[in-house]
Design an enzyme around this catalytic site. Structure first.
Site: not given
Ligand code: ACO
Length: 324
Positions: A115, A250, A280
């Site tokens: 990214c 980004h 993204n």
């Molecule tokens: N729908 C519903 N629930 C979901 C989903 C979904 N699509 N995805 C995850 N959950 C659940 C999880 O299983 C978890 O459930 P649990 O509490 O029962 O275990 C709960 O939601 C919370 O999960 P978290 O991972 O803690 O959620 P978070 O608020 O952190 O959001 C996310 C997840 C959106 C992935 C976030 O962490 C994020 O954006 N992270 C950064 C991603 C990023 O920036 N990537 C950039 C680099 S990409 C690259 O280089 C290719």
């Protein structure tokens, strides 16, 4: 003895035909439009069809950037493509785009920093131009991340989309008047010890498969905010700046952008957001966002613009430039 820098003289972007709304995932997985919007800010993204590839999307974006810049195709002497989703293992997407544009001179190669790839590509193109190796560069971010998404993994497949963005960077002589248009400073960083937090579980030399993206989202989130803030502070210091007119970050997650902007004391009206419509798009997200914002006529001559990104590796960095 004159010194040189590079200036952005054109932007362009191209998106696949197929729009994928959040409801597409509601039908297949235990997720909801509301969860996706609240946790990420994403409402829809684009997925490439079979006939659309990373290079075909990149060619269309490049044509628009070249047309916007007014540069003759025959004058392009460098093509850098940031991508992690090449059409083929080799040759590079850059040479495929070069051929698609009918360019037969200069050099073309890919840069892989996930990214953060576009930030790395801009810094490298700028360095090559400053070193006298090129005069007019096409810098492209183009991706088809839909091809490496595990559509059964709700924590990753909802985040990414496909698309391409491009800029034309032209050599410019540095004038010491405090109003120099062009790239003012760049900052690049990598630390390979974070591989397990964000990677693809396949590849040529390991599995001989393409593999799927795997991510520990919460951990990536934490690193993202800290690393984007520190890189942005460094690049602003290098350029001797304490304010900016626009941030074009980004586009990974609305909450990452919000927290990073708050820590950098950026006015939210100055922060460009496109991820609600695009998801993204990895290395393509900054050039697509630059192109959309330019099309909307928001950038004014003299505006100072900051871009930053983080991706797998980790690789992260930023660049700051003045609009001409
Ligand atoms: N729908 C519903 N629930 C979901 C989903 C979904 N699509 N995805 C995850 N959950 C659940 C999880 O299983 C978890 O459930 P649990 O509490 O029962 O275990 C709960 O939601 C919370 O999960 P978290 O991972 O803690 O959620 P978070 O608020 O952190 O959001 C996310 C997840 C959106 C992935 C976030 O962490 C994020 O954006 N992270 C950064 C991603 C990023 O920036 N990537 C950039 C680099 S990409 C690259 O280089 C290719």
């Amino acid at each position: 003895m004159p010194t040189y820098s590079s200036v952005i003289t054109g932007t362009g972007h191209h998106l696949p035909k197929r729009v994928i709304a959040n409801s597409y995932f509601e039908d297949k997985l235990d997720t909801s439009d509301e969860w996706i919007i609240t946790r990420t800010g994403i409402k829809q993204r684009y997925f490439a069809d079979h006939e659309e590839t990373t290079s075909t999307l990149g060619i269309e974006a490049a044509k628009k950037a070249i047309s916007d810049s007014g540069v003759a195709l025959s004058d392009i002497d460098l093509i850098l493509v940031a991508t992690s989703t090449p059409d083929l293992t080799f040759p590079s997407v850059a040479t495929q785009i070069q051929a698609g544009l009918g360019i037969e001179k200069g050099c073309a190669f890919d840069i892989q920093a996930v990214c953060a790839g576009f930030v790395f590509a801009v810094a490298n193109a700028n360095a090559l131009i400053k070193a006298g190796e090129a005069t007019k560069a096409l810098v492209i971010g183009t991706e088809t991340f839909s091809r490496i998404l595990d559509q059964k993994d709700r924590s990753t497949c909802i985040l990414f989309g496909d698309g391409a963005g491009a800029i034309v960077l032209e050599k410019t002589e540095v004038v010491d008047d405090g109003k120099q248009a062009g790239i003012l400073a760049t900052d690049l960083n990598s630390n390979g010890r974070y591989r397990e937090l964000l990677y693809v579980d396949g590849g040529v030399s390991s599995t001989q498969t393409t593999g799927y993206l795997r991510m520990q989202g919460r951990e990536v989130f934490r690193h993202a905010v800290n690393k984007l803030v520190s890189s942005s502070e460094r690049v602003m210091n290098k350029a001797n700046l304490d304010t900016i007119d626009w941030a074009v970050p980004h586009q990974a997650n609305f909450r990452i952008i919000q927290q990073t902007s708050q820590r950098l004391n950026l006015d939210k009206d100055k922060v460009i957001l496109t991820l609600d419509k695009l998801g993204n798009t990895s290395a393509a997200s900054i050039p697509i966002s630059l192109s959309i914002t330019n099309q909307e006529g928001k950038f004014k001559p003299g505006d100072i613009i900051l871009s930053h990104a983080i991706g797998g590796g980790f690789c992260w960095g930023s660049f700051v430039f003045r609009w001409q």
